[in-house]
Structure formats: structure tokens, C-alpha cells
Design a protein around this motif. Structure first.
Motif, PDB file in Angstrom:
ATOM      1  N   TYR A 211      27.000  42.674  -9.593  1.00  0.00           N
ATOM      2  CA  TYR A 211      28.000  41.822  -8.941  1.00  0.00           C
ATOM      3  C   TYR A 211      29.191  42.724  -8.640  1.00  0.00           C
ATOM      4  CZ  TYR A 211      31.650  38.315  -8.322  1.00  0.00           C
ATOM      5  OH  TYR A 211      32.701  37.583  -7.826  1.00  0.00           O
ATOM      6  N   ILE A 212      29.185  43.267  -7.440  1.00  0.00           N
ATOM      7  CA  ILE A 212      30.219  44.219  -7.042  1.00  0.00           C
ATOM      8  C   ILE A 212      31.556  43.487  -6.870  1.00  0.00           C
ATOM      9  CG2 ILE A 212      30.935  45.773  -5.151  1.00  0.00           C
ATOM     10  CD1 ILE A 212      28.032  46.620  -4.839  1.00  0.00           C
ATOM     11  N   PRO A 213      32.655  44.070  -7.345  1.00  0.00           N
ATOM     12  CA  PRO A 213      33.965  43.418  -7.207  1.00  0.00           C
ATOM     13  C   PRO A 213      34.237  42.994  -5.764  1.00  0.00           C
ATOM     14  CG  PRO A 213      34.163  45.375  -8.566  1.00  0.00           C
ATOM     15  CD  PRO A 213      32.750  45.345  -8.062  1.00  0.00           C
ATOM     16  N   GLN A 214      34.914  41.877  -5.627  1.00  0.00           N
ATOM     17  CA  GLN A 214      35.159  41.334  -4.283  1.00  0.00           C
ATOM     18  C   GLN A 214      36.185  42.171  -3.528  1.00  0.00           C
ATOM     19  OE1 GLN A 214      37.950  39.472  -3.032  1.00  0.00           O
ATOM     20  NE2 GLN A 214      36.988  38.619  -1.201  1.00  0.00           N
ATOM     21  N   GLY A 215      37.229  42.636  -4.211  1.00  0.00           N
ATOM     22  CA  GLY A 215      38.148  43.586  -3.594  1.00  0.00           C
ATOM     23  C   GLY A 215      39.453  43.021  -3.061  1.00  0.00           C
ATOM     24  N   GLN A 216      39.552  41.695  -3.079  1.00  0.00           N
ATOM     25  CA  GLN A 216      40.823  41.012  -2.738  1.00  0.00           C
ATOM     26  C   GLN A 216      41.337  41.321  -1.334  1.00  0.00           C
ATOM     27  OE1 GLN A 216      42.887  40.653  -6.254  1.00  0.00           O
ATOM     28  NE2 GLN A 216      44.506  39.348  -5.477  1.00  0.00           N
ATOM     29  N   SER A 217      41.983  42.453  -1.153  1.00  0.00           N
ATOM     30  CA  SER A 217      42.445  42.866   0.184  1.00  0.00           C
ATOM     31  C   SER A 217      42.536  44.387   0.200  1.00  0.00           C
ATOM     32  CB  SER A 217      43.793  42.229   0.514  1.00  0.00           C
ATOM     33  OG  SER A 217      44.837  43.059   0.071  1.00  0.00           O
ATOM     34  N   PRO A 218      42.313  44.994   1.372  1.00  0.00           N
ATOM     35  CA  PRO A 218      42.195  46.454   1.435  1.00  0.00           C
ATOM     36  C   PRO A 218      43.388  47.227   0.879  1.00  0.00           C
ATOM     37  CG  PRO A 218      41.399  45.472   3.461  1.00  0.00           C
ATOM     38  CD  PRO A 218      42.038  44.365   2.671  1.00  0.00           C
ATOM     39  N   ASP A 219      44.556  46.588   0.815  1.00  0.00           N
ATOM     40  CA  ASP A 219      45.730  47.300   0.288  1.00  0.00           C
ATOM     41  C   ASP A 219      45.969  47.015  -1.191  1.00  0.00           C
ATOM     42  OD1 ASP A 219      46.262  44.682   0.843  1.00  0.00           O
ATOM     43  OD2 ASP A 219      48.336  45.026   1.483  1.00  0.00           O
ATOM     44  N   SER A 220      45.031  46.332  -1.812  1.00  0.00           N
ATOM     45  CA  SER A 220      45.246  45.949  -3.210  1.00  0.00           C
ATOM     46  C   SER A 220      44.622  46.953  -4.180  1.00  0.00           C
ATOM     47  CB  SER A 220      44.680  44.558  -3.469  1.00  0.00           C
ATOM     48  OG  SER A 220      43.259  44.611  -3.481  1.00  0.00           O
ATOM     49  N   GLU A 221      45.116  46.906  -5.382  1.00  0.00           N
ATOM     50  CA  GLU A 221      44.560  47.631  -6.525  1.00  0.00           C
ATOM     51  C   GLU A 221      43.071  47.337  -6.674  1.00  0.00           C
ATOM     52  OE1 GLU A 221      46.011  49.473 -10.457  1.00  0.00           O
ATOM     53  OE2 GLU A 221      46.549  49.540  -8.329  1.00  0.00           O
ATOM     54  N   ARG A 222      42.721  46.076  -6.533  1.00  0.00           N
ATOM     55  CA  ARG A 222      41.339  45.630  -6.728  1.00  0.00           C
ATOM     56  C   ARG A 222      40.392  46.246  -5.706  1.00  0.00           C
ATOM     57  NH1 ARG A 222      39.584  44.206 -11.264  1.00  0.00           N
ATOM     58  NH2 ARG A 222      38.010  42.804 -10.412  1.00  0.00           N
ATOM     59  N   PHE A 223      40.916  46.573  -4.548  1.00  0.00           N
ATOM     60  CA  PHE A 223      40.074  47.179  -3.512  1.00  0.00           C
ATOM     61  C   PHE A 223      39.665  48.590  -3.924  1.00  0.00           C
ATOM     62  CE2 PHE A 223      39.125  49.293   0.528  1.00  0.00           C
ATOM     63  CZ  PHE A 223      38.280  48.360   1.110  1.00  0.00           C
ATOM     64  N   GLN A 224      40.637  49.341  -4.442  1.00  0.00           N
ATOM     65  CA  GLN A 224      40.314  50.697  -4.884  1.00  0.00           C
ATOM     66  C   GLN A 224      39.334  50.660  -6.047  1.00  0.00           C
ATOM     67  OE1 GLN A 224      41.035  53.292  -2.952  1.00  0.00           O
ATOM     68  NE2 GLN A 224      39.550  54.223  -4.349  1.00  0.00           N
ATOM     69  N   TYR A 225      39.528  49.661  -6.912  1.00  0.00           N
ATOM     70  CA  TYR A 225      38.589  49.458  -8.020  1.00  0.00           C
ATOM     71  C   TYR A 225      37.182  49.200  -7.485  1.00  0.00           C
ATOM     72  CZ  TYR A 225      36.436  47.135 -12.078  1.00  0.00           C
ATOM     73  OH  TYR A 225      35.603  46.764 -13.092  1.00  0.00           O
ATOM     74  N   LYS A 226      37.091  48.386  -6.448  1.00  0.00           N
ATOM     75  CA  LYS A 226      35.796  48.095  -5.819  1.00  0.00           C
ATOM     76  C   LYS A 226      35.129  49.371  -5.305  1.00  0.00           C
ATOM     77  CE  LYS A 226      33.769  45.227  -2.118  1.00  0.00           C
ATOM     78  NZ  LYS A 226      34.077  44.135  -1.159  1.00  0.00           N
TER      79      LYS A 226
END
Lengths: 261, 261
Positions: free
Chosen positions: A107-122
Motif C-alpha cells: 500500500y504505497i503512500p498516497q502522497g498528499q500533494s507534490p509539495d508536501s513532506e508526504r510526497f517525498q516520503y512516497k
DNA sequence: GTTACCCGTG
DNA sequence: CACGGGTAAC
């Protein structure tokens, strides 16, 4: 030997347990991968699936994420540790050997938005998968990678590719990361059998009338190494017919293989 | 001058706003006290009530407690500070003068269980009310104390008084504390007009078929000082007829007074 | 916007 | 056990 595999983002196994049991009855699967079970291991409703004749391997957490592998056959756990980058305690990867096939459910992280921390995590999470495959498998083995990838790989996998380009789920950085892992030795089994586009597994329910307008994404995938992909027979998308769909639902995605004896 | 007052534990004003508006239309009230509004002041849905012709004074907090006083007449705030013991930030007391009547609206702590910390808090909270009345009013004034007291004062106010004695809501310590405040100068207006017992305002829905079996409690009250009580005409319990009741609901409790001009 | 979980409470 | 609000995620 026929081997049938499926993947499904269930978005809470407790809410959709009955639906899944009905669907499993209608579809004889050899392995099924679930994402977003959203349940701690101690609360996993195993009894109902055991009764239905399934074994399971699952890894969950409180409220979020959670992955599971079901099979009527023996489910032999294999290394499910992504290491360094991605072991943040999020239950997003589980792997097992079933009938000699190495099944990896992500279950790959969704990534929230391309400028977010979560995106880099993805992005990091996806790239870490290549090391994971390298350390645990070889491209000449039967490796089946399935799950909710949260990435639509090709323009034909989103409704308005020009408009969607750069959005999360259809972003060059995601494509690059995913391609890097694919280059380890995977083929997109669904695409192999379904060359036409606009076949989706998910619709973003924040968009008005998204289902009627079919503004979907193909983000759930069945990928296989060459020796496995070459014995794939078919691959398709399915839903449970009696289930009243909710806007956030994913579909099932399936593939059938004729394994060498 | 006829003066009609009501009290109601609304258990979220946002969930039962429509029901309350219907009931207010059917019942011409001069003052209505609400408990458990469960809303921060900035989110209080005042607009709807203003439109219906009401003024309001309210004190809320996030998620829990919250009290409000509504009236079609002018609502003049008066001291709502319980002081020392009870000022823990819980929104449980609000007071206003309406048409010359001093209206005090309390949501007395429920108390959890007699051996709990919360029970002692409840007892202290109740006792603190006597100081509050002493500091702000006199027994020869028109003082109307209403609200969810979370105490059934008399044996006829619970279904099985022998079985319930010692349980939270019908415990000697609660009776003693409440009597201590009553002795300041209050009369139980509902009981004045309704001498027969087993008239309840709340049913504990953890008990099976509690409504059908009428296993209720009279814990919502309208109490008044002597000069006000003596001009009370009637007092009764009511519900909104079109509303689909939920097991946790309280009823409305009302009283009518003929105020001296 | 809508879901599902969690929490505190009765 | 069921409700309401809060929250995070999609």
C-alpha cells in the motif's frame, strides 16, 4: 496449474468484510491482497475468513494503513521489511509465498500533494522497493507484486492526462520512481491483457459526479516478473455486484496465470 | 403576567437543532434552558434561533458540556461563576435575568460511579451552588433554578428505589448535597404540581428495553424560590411529537408561572 | 465532501 | 453498547 490472484483496497476490513466474503465465494482465488484494512492485528476479524476456508497473513495498525494476504492454500511468510527509509511503523508491505509464487502486497503512500513532506516520503518509499526486491528476490523467479500503488503509470490510466500531469498520482517524480522499480524486472500484467485505456480502479470522490463522468484512475496494480508474466492468461477489473458502492471505493483487480508444474 | 419556562438536555444542539426549533414553535416559552449543547461558542448555531425570534446566552466548550439560555425577551447576563471548587473550565452553569426572573441553568456533573473521582467532584460542585446562590441572590427574590441535575431527589423519582439506592443519581451523598442547596430556599416546582411519582425525564439506554419497561429517572428539574414557586400554575413533561427518539434522549420539562405585575 | 476510526460519556 | 464530536486521510 491455474493460479488466480486479486488485489483490493478494502478501506476498512471491518466495514467491508461481508462484501469481501460474498465476493470471495463468487471468485475462486488462490491469493488475494488487501490494503487499508485499518485494524490492529488483535482486532483482525480472522474467524470469519478462517470459516470461509482462508489462511491469512496480516500486518495492521491503529486507524490507518494495514495490509493482508489471504489464500485457501498455505501462506508462508517471507521478509516484509522495507528497511531504513520506509520503516516508520506504517503497515504498508507484507509478503508471502503461496504455491511457489512470491507475493508482495504494498500500500504505497498516497502522497498528499507534490509539495508536501508526504510526497517525498512516497517517492523514497517507492524507490526503497527496488532494494527490497534486490535483497529478497531475483527477476528470474516467480514474483508477483500487487497492491494499491497510488500511481497511475501511463496517460491512458487517468481520464485527463494533460490536466492531471503533475498532480499527485500522475506526477513525473512518481513515474520515474515507479519505473526505477519496474526496471528491476516487472511487467504490468493488467496492461499486457488490456491494451485499451480508461479502465479505472479508483475514483476521487471529492470531484462532483465522479463516477457518472468516469473520472477515474488506474492505481491498483498486478505486476509480475517475466517468467510469471509470460504465463499470465488474463487480467481484469471486478466489483461485488450486490454491494452498494460508496464514492471512495476501489475495485478489485485480478489476474490469472497458468503456472508451470 | 404568564411566564413559561422549560429545561432540556439536548445532547448536542447541532444534532437536535431542527427538533428544538419545531418544539419551540409549538410551545411558546419565555425562557428555555439547554444542557449539553456540545459546541464551542464560535460554532453555536445562533442564526437559526435568531431567525426564530430568540435571544440567547451560551457558554460552551469543545465536545462536552455546554449550557444555553434562550428567550424571545431580553436576556440579561448575570454572574455565572461558581468559583473555586467547580471552575475547572467545564461549561456547566449559566445565568441570566429574563423579565425580572433570575434564571440559573446548570448541568450538574453525572458522577460516573460513587467510588470515582468524578463523584466527589459532583458532590463538591453541588455544594458550591449554595455559596453561589448566597453570593448572588436572596431567597426572597424570584430565582428559577433549572437544568439537568443528574440526581433523582426522591424514591418516587426512580423506578426501583430500593435497588437504585446508592447508585449514582440516587445516592445519599447526592441527596444530602442537593438538600443542602435546596435548604437555601428552593421548592421543586414539578413535584408541587405532580404529586404522583414515576414521571421520568431520562432513561439509561444501557438497560435493555428501558423505554418499554419505563425504567427511568427524574433528573431534570425546575426549582424556584418561595415567592416564585407560589405563583407557579402548572408543571409538566413533554417531547417533540415528530421526533424519532434515541435511547439517550432526555425529555423537556416545563413550568408556568403567573408573575406579579 | 465523505468516510472510518477513536475517544469520552452516559 | 450506542451516540456525538473530533480527526486524519483521501
Amino acid at each position: 496449474m491455474i493460479f488466480r490472484a486479486a488485489s483490493f483496497n478494502i478501506n476498512s476490513i471491518r466495514s467491508r468484510k461481508e462484501m469481501l466474503l460474498r465476493w470471495l465465494e463468487q471468485n475462486q482465488l488462490d491469493v488475494i491482497c488487501l490494503q487499508e484494512t485499518k485494524v490492529k492485528d488483535e482486532d483482525f476479524p480472522m474467524a470469519d475468513f478462517k470459516e470461509a476456508g482462508y489462511q491469512a497473513l496480516f500486518k495492521g495498525q491503529k486507524s490507518y494503513n494495514g495490509v493482508a494476504i489471504f489464500s485457501p492454500h498455505e501462506v508462508t511468510p517471507i521478509d516484509s521489511n522495507l528497511g531504513d527509509v520506509a520503516e516508520t511503523g506504517e503497515a504498508r508491505l507484507i509478503a508471502a509465498s503461496v504455491k511457489g509464487v512470491n507475493v508482495i502486497n504494498t500500500y504505497i503512500p498516497q502522497g498528499q500533494s507534490p509539495d508536501s513532506e508526504r510526497f517525498q516520503y512516497k517517492i523514497n518509499w517507492i524507490k526503497a522497493l527496488r532494494d527490497y526486491f534486490d535483497s529478497n528476490f531475483a527477476p528470474d523467479q516467480l514474483v508477483l507484486w500487487m497492491g494499491d500503488f497510488n500511481v497511475a503509470p501511463e496517460p491512458i490510466d487517468v481520464h485527463h492526462p494533460e490536466k492531471m500531469l503533475g498532480k499527485v498520482g500522475f506526477h513525473p517524480a512518481e513515474h520515474q520512481a515507479l519505473q526505477y522499480v519496474k526496471d528491476w524486472g516487472f511487467q504490468d500484467v493488467f496492461r499486457l491483457h488490456q491494451p485499451e485505456g480508461k479502465q479505472f480502479t479508483f475514483w476521487d470522490y471529492r470531484i462532483p459526479k465522479v463516477l457518472e463522468r468516469n473520472l477515474g484512475w488506474r492505481i491498483d496494480h498486478i505486476w509480475a516478473t517475466e517468467p510469471l508474466a509470460k504465463c499470465s492468461i488474463k487480467s481484469w477489473i471486478d466489483i461485488e455486484p450486490r454491494y452498494q458502492p460508496k464514492p471512495s471505493d476501489h475495485t478489485f483487480i485480478l489476474a490469472e496465470f497458468a503456472l508451470p508444474e
